[in-house]
Design a protein around this motif. Structure first.
Motif, PDB file in Angstrom:
ATOM      1  N   ALA A  25       0.816  -1.216   0.000  1.00 16.46           N
ATOM      2  CA  ALA A  25       0.000   0.000   0.000  1.00 16.46           C
ATOM      3  C   ALA A  25       0.845   1.260   0.000  1.00 16.46           C
ATOM      4  CB  ALA A  25      -0.926   0.009   1.210  1.00 16.46           C
ATOM      5  N   THR A  26       0.308   2.296  -0.629  1.00 19.47           N
ATOM      6  CA  THR A  26       0.886   3.631  -0.602  1.00 19.47           C
ATOM      7  C   THR A  26      -0.180   4.621  -0.157  1.00 19.47           C
ATOM      8  OG1 THR A  26       2.507   3.197  -2.346  1.00 19.47           O
ATOM      9  CG2 THR A  26       1.885   5.484  -1.978  1.00 19.47           C
ATOM     10  N   ILE A  27       0.169   5.461   0.814  1.00 20.33           N
ATOM     11  CA  ILE A  27      -0.699   6.552   1.257  1.00 20.33           C
ATOM     12  C   ILE A  27      -0.017   7.851   0.852  1.00 20.33           C
ATOM     13  CG2 ILE A  27      -1.765   7.700   3.225  1.00 20.33           C
ATOM     14  CD1 ILE A  27      -1.697   4.968   4.669  1.00 20.33           C
ATOM     15  N   GLY A  28      -0.693   8.664   0.064  1.00 22.11           N
ATOM     16  CA  GLY A  28      -0.069   9.874  -0.457  1.00 22.11           C
ATOM     17  C   GLY A  28       0.258  10.876   0.634  1.00 22.11           C
ATOM     18  N   THR A  29      -0.752  11.229   1.427  1.00 19.90           N
ATOM     19  CA  THR A  29      -0.529  12.208   2.491  1.00 19.90           C
ATOM     20  C   THR A  29      -1.511  11.953   3.625  1.00 19.90           C
ATOM     21  OG1 THR A  29      -0.327  14.581   2.974  1.00 19.90           O
ATOM     22  CG2 THR A  29      -2.101  13.928   1.506  1.00 19.90           C
ATOM     23  N   VAL A  30      -1.091  12.334   4.843  1.00 18.34           N
ATOM     24  CA  VAL A  30      -1.965  12.215   6.007  1.00 18.34           C
ATOM     25  C   VAL A  30      -2.016  13.546   6.739  1.00 18.34           C
ATOM     26  CG1 VAL A  30      -1.460   9.753   6.287  1.00 18.34           C
ATOM     27  CG2 VAL A  30      -0.140  11.436   7.594  1.00 18.34           C
ATOM     28  N   ASN A  31      -3.127  13.753   7.439  1.00 15.64           N
ATOM     29  CA  ASN A  31      -3.296  14.906   8.321  1.00 15.64           C
ATOM     30  C   ASN A  31      -3.983  14.369   9.569  1.00 15.64           C
ATOM     31  OD1 ASN A  31      -4.141  17.231   9.670  1.00 15.64           O
ATOM     32  ND2 ASN A  31      -4.407  18.382   7.779  1.00 15.64           N
ATOM     33  N   LEU A  32      -3.175  14.035  10.579  1.00 12.55           N
ATOM     34  CA  LEU A  32      -3.653  13.343  11.773  1.00 12.55           C
ATOM     35  C   LEU A  32      -3.442  14.236  12.990  1.00 12.55           C
ATOM     36  CD1 LEU A  32      -1.910   9.901  11.034  1.00 12.55           C
ATOM     37  CD2 LEU A  32      -4.101  10.725  10.162  1.00 12.55           C
ATOM     38  N   LEU A  40       4.832  -0.853   2.786  1.00 15.00           N
ATOM     39  CA  LEU A  40       3.913   0.264   3.040  1.00 15.00           C
ATOM     40  C   LEU A  40       4.684   1.567   2.925  1.00 15.00           C
ATOM     41  CD1 LEU A  40       1.128   1.368   4.080  1.00 15.00           C
ATOM     42  CD2 LEU A  40       2.162   1.335   6.352  1.00 15.00           C
ATOM     43  N   ARG A  41       4.090   2.525   2.241  1.00 15.64           N
ATOM     44  CA  ARG A  41       4.672   3.857   2.118  1.00 15.64           C
ATOM     45  C   ARG A  41       3.663   4.904   2.556  1.00 15.64           C
ATOM     46  NH1 ARG A  41       9.151   4.201  -1.663  1.00 15.64           N
ATOM     47  NH2 ARG A  41       9.627   2.116  -2.490  1.00 15.64           N
ATOM     48  N   ILE A  42       4.127   5.835   3.395  1.00 14.20           N
ATOM     49  CA  ILE A  42       3.389   7.069   3.663  1.00 14.20           C
ATOM     50  C   ILE A  42       4.275   8.187   3.139  1.00 14.20           C
ATOM     51  CG2 ILE A  42       2.379   8.584   5.400  1.00 14.20           C
ATOM     52  CD1 ILE A  42       1.931   6.135   7.160  1.00 14.20           C
ATOM     53  N   ASN A  43       3.831   8.856   2.096  1.00  8.85           N
ATOM     54  CA  ASN A  43       4.712   9.732   1.331  1.00  8.85           C
ATOM     55  C   ASN A  43       4.757  11.172   1.825  1.00  8.85           C
ATOM     56  OD1 ASN A  43       5.633   7.724  -0.369  1.00  8.85           O
ATOM     57  ND2 ASN A  43       4.018   8.050  -1.880  1.00  8.85           N
ATOM     58  N   ASP A  65      10.079  -3.542   4.815  1.00  2.29           N
ATOM     59  CA  ASP A  65       9.967  -2.643   3.664  1.00  2.29           C
ATOM     60  C   ASP A  65       8.953  -1.529   3.916  1.00  2.29           C
ATOM     61  OD1 ASP A  65      11.801  -4.279   2.373  1.00  2.29           O
ATOM     62  OD2 ASP A  65      10.253  -5.450   1.351  1.00  2.29           O
ATOM     63  N   ILE A  66       9.364  -0.603   4.783  1.00  2.00           N
ATOM     64  CA  ILE A  66       8.503   0.501   5.188  1.00  2.00           C
ATOM     65  C   ILE A  66       9.207   1.821   4.865  1.00  2.00           C
ATOM     66  CG2 ILE A  66       7.226   1.558   7.082  1.00  2.00           C
ATOM     67  CD1 ILE A  66       6.328  -1.317   6.442  1.00  2.00           C
ATOM     68  N   TRP A  67       8.488   2.730   4.247  1.00  3.04           N
ATOM     69  CA  TRP A  67       9.000   4.058   3.935  1.00  3.04           C
ATOM     70  C   TRP A  67       8.023   5.085   4.503  1.00  3.04           C
ATOM     71  CZ3 TRP A  67       9.439  -0.101   0.808  1.00  3.04           C
ATOM     72  CH2 TRP A  67      10.683  -0.377   0.249  1.00  3.04           C
ATOM     73  N   ILE A  68       8.503   5.923   5.420  1.00  2.44           N
ATOM     74  CA  ILE A  68       7.642   6.899   6.082  1.00  2.44           C
ATOM     75  C   ILE A  68       8.257   8.290   5.967  1.00  2.44           C
ATOM     76  CG2 ILE A  68       6.500   7.592   8.224  1.00  2.44           C
ATOM     77  CD1 ILE A  68       5.545   4.909   7.200  1.00  2.44           C
ATOM     78  N   ARG A 126       8.449   5.927  17.354  1.00  2.00           N
ATOM     79  CA  ARG A 126       9.162   4.799  17.965  1.00  2.00           C
ATOM     80  C   ARG A 126       9.110   3.589  17.037  1.00  2.00           C
ATOM     81  NH1 ARG A 126       7.730   0.894  22.509  1.00  2.00           N
ATOM     82  NH2 ARG A 126       5.640   1.835  22.510  1.00  2.00           N
ATOM     83  N   GLU A 127      10.242   2.890  16.993  1.00  2.00           N
ATOM     84  CA  GLU A 127      10.337   1.644  16.230  1.00  2.00           C
ATOM     85  C   GLU A 127      10.805   0.551  17.179  1.00  2.00           C
ATOM     86  OE1 GLU A 127      12.527  -0.168  12.215  1.00  2.00           O
ATOM     87  OE2 GLU A 127      12.800   1.947  12.775  1.00  2.00           O
ATOM     88  N   SER A 128       9.907  -0.391  17.493  1.00  2.00           N
ATOM     89  CA  SER A 128      10.245  -1.453  18.438  1.00  2.00           C
ATOM     90  C   SER A 128       9.256  -2.604  18.284  1.00  2.00           C
ATOM     91  CB  SER A 128      10.204  -0.922  19.873  1.00  2.00           C
ATOM     92  OG  SER A 128      10.426  -1.957  20.799  1.00  2.00           O
ATOM     93  N   PRO A 129       9.747  -3.780  17.841  1.00  2.00           N
ATOM     94  CA  PRO A 129      11.108  -4.095  17.437  1.00  2.00           C
ATOM     95  C   PRO A 129      11.453  -3.487  16.074  1.00  2.00           C
ATOM     96  CG  PRO A 129       9.683  -5.954  16.983  1.00  2.00           C
ATOM     97  CD  PRO A 129       8.844  -4.948  17.719  1.00  2.00           C
ATOM     98  N   CYS A 130      12.718  -3.532  15.738  1.00  2.00           N
ATOM     99  CA  CYS A 130      13.164  -2.967  14.468  1.00  2.00           C
ATOM    100  C   CYS A 130      12.553  -3.738  13.299  1.00  2.00           C
ATOM    101  CB  CYS A 130      14.683  -3.028  14.362  1.00  2.00           C
ATOM    102  SG  CYS A 130      15.557  -2.007  15.567  1.00  2.00           S
ATOM    103  N   ALA A 131      12.090  -2.995  12.299  1.00  2.00           N
ATOM    104  CA  ALA A 131      11.611  -3.621  11.074  1.00  2.00           C
ATOM    105  C   ALA A 131      12.791  -4.021  10.199  1.00  2.00           C
ATOM    106  CB  ALA A 131      10.704  -2.652  10.334  1.00  2.00           C
ATOM    107  N   ASP A 132      12.519  -4.865   9.222  1.00  2.00           N
ATOM    108  CA  ASP A 132      13.504  -5.174   8.189  1.00  2.00           C
ATOM    109  C   ASP A 132      13.325  -4.162   7.057  1.00  2.00           C
ATOM    110  OD1 ASP A 132      14.256  -7.435   9.645  1.00  2.00           O
ATOM    111  OD2 ASP A 132      12.803  -8.708   8.609  1.00  2.00           O
ATOM    112  N   ASN A 133      14.327  -3.311   6.904  1.00  2.00           N
ATOM    113  CA  ASN A 133      14.320  -2.270   5.877  1.00  2.00           C
ATOM    114  C   ASN A 133      13.270  -1.201   6.158  1.00  2.00           C
ATOM    115  OD1 ASN A 133      15.047  -0.845   3.551  1.00  2.00           O
ATOM    116  ND2 ASN A 133      13.590  -1.989   2.275  1.00  2.00           N
TER     117      ASN A 133
END
Length: 354
Positions: A271-278, A294-297, A320-323, A333-340
């Motif tokens: 999945a790709t999320i273009g933009t968020v406003n939270l 998953l990508r949040i761009n 494989d996460i891009w934020i 916070r990242e716990s536990p560490c993701a792969d990539n």
């Protein structure tokens, strides 16, 4: 030139009129009020009496493939169900009030093809407002549900799959469960889901692939729960091959208060999320747990719960996460560490990432 402009304006107005619920000449209609309703097809009466649901069902049953029924009258169907068969076009121009019927939808279309519901206004407390499975080429238009409980739109889990589902603007207020919950759809297009004061998720996608959604907007969604304005769960986005190649695209997520903003869980992704406003989500603003590709761009998180990458031990680790986010007033916070995992962060929020 003046005459041409006048003609153009008239045609535009006619086009707008034709786009209204009940406009033109429907093949069948339901009219009346109070305890007197009439269902007619053309010049023939197919029902007259006090039962609003029976009038609607008689009108629906009277039309054929490609024909349209317009429910002009408002009324209550109680704890019963309206069934729509293949190829039929159903317009709810009046307000249809409903009550809960366990496991059933107030309106259902099951194992059908080419059903359209261009307009619907529903009130009450359904078990499911709209219920579907086994549909192909289903089109939902402007659906408004002002509910006092229940679940808005449901595609069943343990039933036949769906393909090529389209929704325009789905507005759900007051559901005690989800606004829109999907299972088993290949090919989903949504213009917008707008959820307010909803007990669980705004848009919950499960085992749904090749999806495109322009906007998910939640206000006070899932307060006190682990649900989110937008939630991917139960292998959402996983292709038949098992791959998580990007196939779910969400243009924008807006979330105010409530529980979580965005949640990807239980072996979902692609999945790709273009933009968020939270803003001010009381649970995690974003939680990514056992989620893959998953990508949040872009976008912003302001206040509320933390932005977190996590994982449970019973599933393969998050991968494989891009934020890319601007985070203020809360932490990352990242716990536990993701792969990539790949972070591009700005803002004043604290960071504890791998």
């Amino acid at each position: 030139m003046a005459k041409l402009s006048i003609v153009t304006a008239v045609l535009a107005l006619l086009g707008m009129a034709n786009a209204q619920c009940g406009s033109g000449t429907p093949h069948a209609k339901v009219t009346g009020s109070g305890s007197s309703f009439t269902a007619s097809k053309g010049s023939s009466t197919v029902y007259t009496g006090s039962d609003y649901r029976a009038a609607i069902q008689a009108a629906v049953d009277s039309i054929g493939d490609g024909q349209r029924v317009s429910v002009i009258a408002s009324g209550s169907i109680g704890a019963s169900t309206i069934t729509i068969g293949s190829g039929k076009i159903f317009e709810g121009c009046g307000t249809i009030n409903v009550a809960s019927r366990s496991g059933k939808g107030a309106i259902e279309s099951l194992n059908t093809q080419g059903v359209q519901i261009p307009y619907l206004t529903m009130t009450g407390n359904p078990y499911f407002g709209l219920r579907f499975y086994g549909t192909k080429d289903l089109t939902l238009g402007k659906i408004t549900m002002n509910l006092s409980g229940g679940l808005g739109i449901r595609f069943d889990r343990d039933a036949a799959a769906n393909s090529n589902v389209k929704m325009d603007t789905i507005t759900v207020t007051g559901a005690s469960s989800h606004a829109v919950e999907t299972w088993n759809i290949n090919g989903l297009t949504i213009n917008s889901v707008i959820a307010k004061d909803v007990g669980e998720a705004g848009l919950l996608l499960q085992k749904t692939t090749n999806a495109k959604v322009k906007l998910v907007d939640g206000n006070n969604v899932g307060t006190g729960t682990g649900y989110a304005t937008l939630r991917f769960a139960n292998n959402n986005g996983q292709l038949a091959s098992g791959a998580y190649t990007t196939n779910v695209v969400i243009d924008k997520v807006v979330s105010r208060g409530g529980g979580r903003g965005v949640f990807c869980v239980s072996q979902s992704g692609g999945a790709t999320i273009g933009t968020v406003n939270l803003r001010d989500n009381t649970n995690n603003a974003v939680l990514i747990e056992n989620c893959y590709n998953l990508r949040i761009n872009g976008g912003t998180v302001n206040g509320g719960g933390e932005v977190r990458i996590s994982a449970r031990s019973e599933f393969p680790n998050t991968k494989d996460i891009w934020i890319t986010l601007k985070v203020d007033g809360t932490s990352v916070r990242e716990s536990p560490c993701a792969d990539n995992s790949n972070w591009t962060l700005s803002g004043s929020g604290g960071r504890n990432i791998c």
